[in-house]
Design a protein around this motif. Sequence first.
Motif, mmCIF file in Angstrom:
data_model
loop_
_atom_site.group_PDB
_atom_site.id
_atom_site.type_symbol
_atom_site.label_atom_id
_atom_site.label_comp_id
_atom_site.label_asym_id
_atom_site.label_seq_id
_atom_site.Cartn_x
_atom_site.Cartn_y
_atom_site.Cartn_z
ATOM 1 N N ASP A 110 8.227 11.011 1.407
ATOM 2 C CA ASP A 110 8.929 11.061 2.694
ATOM 3 C C ASP A 110 7.984 10.803 3.862
ATOM 4 N N ASP A 111 6.793 11.382 3.801
ATOM 5 C CA ASP A 111 5.818 11.164 4.878
ATOM 6 C C ASP A 111 5.361 9.707 4.927
ATOM 7 N N LEU A 112 5.077 9.152 3.756
ATOM 8 C CA LEU A 112 4.630 7.759 3.715
ATOM 9 C C LEU A 112 5.725 6.805 4.170
ATOM 10 N N ARG A 113 6.955 7.103 3.798
ATOM 11 C CA ARG A 113 8.066 6.237 4.191
ATOM 12 C C ARG A 113 8.240 6.231 5.709
ATOM 13 N N GLY A 114 8.109 7.377 6.335
ATOM 14 C CA GLY A 114 8.229 7.450 7.788
ATOM 15 C C GLY A 114 7.128 6.688 8.495
ATOM 16 N N VAL A 115 5.900 6.851 8.008
ATOM 17 C CA VAL A 115 4.775 6.117 8.604
ATOM 18 C C VAL A 115 4.947 4.623 8.373
ATOM 19 N N LEU A 116 5.445 4.246 7.184
ATOM 20 C CA LEU A 116 5.649 2.827 6.887
ATOM 21 C C LEU A 116 6.682 2.220 7.831
ATOM 22 N N LEU A 117 7.793 2.895 8.028
ATOM 23 C CA LEU A 117 8.838 2.348 8.898
ATOM 24 C C LEU A 117 8.356 2.230 10.338
ATOM 25 N N ARG B 12 0.829 -1.211 0.000
ATOM 26 C CA ARG B 12 0.000 0.000 0.000
ATOM 27 C C ARG B 12 0.861 1.259 0.000
ATOM 28 N N CYS B 13 1.989 1.206 0.692
ATOM 29 C CA CYS B 13 2.892 2.364 0.702
ATOM 30 C C CYS B 13 3.465 2.610 -0.696
ATOM 31 N N ILE B 14 3.853 1.548 -1.378
ATOM 32 C CA ILE B 14 4.383 1.697 -2.735
ATOM 33 C C ILE B 14 3.309 2.240 -3.664
#
Length: 140
Positions: free
Chosen positions: A105-112, A92-94
């Motif tokens: 950047d926001d999605l990557r932080g939430v994903l991690l 979903r993040c991709i």
Amino acid sequence: MARSMALTAAVLVAGAVVLSTLGSAFVAAPKAAQAPVQVPTAALSAAALVTPTMAHADDGVWIPALSAVGAGFAIGLAAIGSGVGQGIASGRCIDGISRQPEVADDLRGVLLLSLAFMESLTIYGLVIALVLLFANPLIK
């Protein structure tokens, strides 16, 4: 069409032959069925109270064996659940990054952060499995 019908008929005949040969290999069940026995509630309560003491029979083999099975289930279910959850979240993040690259950047932080929480649940399953295997509170 005729070939398909011929093949279907051949498969049905072969299946009937296999079923008839396998059916004769098994013993038929008895015809007369007995009425179910009604067990008194007091007997069930007594059995429930005696079961933990029965688990210590034979030099206490049952509790460690069942603890090993429980540890396997704990690790297996935690790993499967976490793996599926991480796969869905990453996918979903991709998808989100491919639709709106400016919020990557926001999605990557939430994903991690969410992956770390999911992995912590797997670690909890590992801790429970290790407790069941090495520091079992059920063994006296």
